[in-house]
Design a protein around this motif. Sequence first.
Motif, PDB file in Angstrom:
ATOM      1  N   MET A   1       1.120  -1.008  -0.305  1.00  0.00           N
ATOM      2  CA  MET A   1      -0.370   0.187   0.383  1.00  0.00           C
ATOM      3  C   MET A   1       0.843   1.339  -0.143  1.00  0.00           C
ATOM      4  O   MET A   1       0.050   2.780  -1.036  1.00  0.00           O
ATOM      5  N   LYS A   2       1.888   1.263   0.996  1.00  0.00           N
ATOM      6  CA  LYS A   2       2.506   2.388   0.835  1.00  0.00           C
ATOM      7  C   LYS A   2       3.843   2.504  -0.258  1.00  0.00           C
ATOM      8  O   LYS A   2       3.773   3.446  -0.972  1.00  0.00           O
ATOM      9  N   LYS A   3       3.784   1.541  -1.132  1.00  0.00           N
ATOM     10  CA  LYS A   3       4.896   1.281  -2.114  1.00  0.00           C
ATOM     11  C   LYS A   3       3.515   2.525  -3.539  1.00  0.00           C
ATOM     12  O   LYS A   3       4.062   2.827  -4.027  1.00  0.00           O
ATOM     13  N   ALA A   4       2.830   2.288  -3.353  1.00  0.00           N
ATOM     14  CA  ALA A   4       1.847   2.121  -4.009  1.00  0.00           C
ATOM     15  C   ALA A   4       1.153   3.538  -4.147  1.00  0.00           C
ATOM     16  O   ALA A   4       1.595   4.913  -5.065  1.00  0.00           O
ATOM     17  N   LEU A   5       1.326   3.844  -2.924  1.00  0.00           N
ATOM     18  CA  LEU A   5       0.848   5.292  -2.711  1.00  0.00           C
ATOM     19  C   LEU A   5       2.296   6.801  -3.675  1.00  0.00           C
ATOM     20  O   LEU A   5       2.109   7.913  -3.723  1.00  0.00           O
ATOM     21  N   TRP A   6       3.294   6.304  -2.634  1.00  0.00           N
ATOM     22  CA  TRP A   6       4.648   7.010  -3.275  1.00  0.00           C
ATOM     23  C   TRP A   6       4.275   6.848  -5.028  1.00  0.00           C
ATOM     24  O   TRP A   6       4.631   7.871  -5.057  1.00  0.00           O
ATOM     25  N   THR A   7       4.099   5.571  -6.077  1.00  0.00           N
ATOM     26  CA  THR A   7       4.401   6.078  -6.964  1.00  0.00           C
ATOM     27  C   THR A   7       2.866   6.597  -7.239  1.00  0.00           C
ATOM     28  O   THR A   7       3.173   7.509  -8.346  1.00  0.00           O
ATOM     29  N   LEU A   8       1.595   6.725  -6.942  1.00  0.00           N
ATOM     30  CA  LEU A   8       0.990   7.575  -6.907  1.00  0.00           C
ATOM     31  C   LEU A   8       1.624   8.675  -6.935  1.00  0.00           C
ATOM     32  O   LEU A   8       1.408  10.398  -7.680  1.00  0.00           O
TER      33      LEU A   8
END
Length: 162
Positions: A1-8
Motif C-alpha cells: 500500500m505504501k509503495k502504491a502511494l509513493w508511486t502515485l
Amino acid sequence: MKKALWTLGLLLLLGGGYATAAHLSGGAYPTFGLPLGGDRGLLRRTALAFWEDIQFKDFARAASYHAPEIQGSVDIPYLLERLFGIKPEMLDIMEIEVVLSDIDSTGLRARVKTRLKVKLLVDASITEREVMLYFHRGVGEPWYMELETSLRSIEAENGKKH
C-alpha cells in the motif's frame, strides 16, 4: 500500500511538473489538448489552425483569423501566391511546425514563427519555408492576424527614399 502511494505521488508530481513546464513554455511542449501556455499557447494553436485551414483549402475560415471588419476583403489565395510564387491549388502543405511564439512588452502585438514543408505539385519539388505571422489586439480584445499587411508589397511614401 505504501509503495502504491509513493508511486502515485511521484506520478502526480511528474505530471504537475510537466504541465507547469508546458504552461511556462507558452505551449511549446505537447499539452494533449489542454489549453495551457496562456496567450503564447493560444497564438501557437491559432497559427497551427490557420495553416491547417490553408492545407485543406478552406480560405474563408483562414480569413476569419483577421479582424472582423476586414475578413471579407482578405484575399488568402492571392497572399499565398505572393508567398510561394505559385497558385494555391498547386501547393501541398505536408508539415507544419510552430517554431516560436513571441509577445511584445505591451502585450498588444505578437508574432508566431512557423516552418512549413511544402510540395509544389507542378514539378513535385519539396521546399521548406519559414513564415512569420503577425497578430495584434486592443486591450481586453482577442488576437487578430495581420497576414495581409505583412505580405502585400509596401510602397514608399511620397518624398521619402528607401
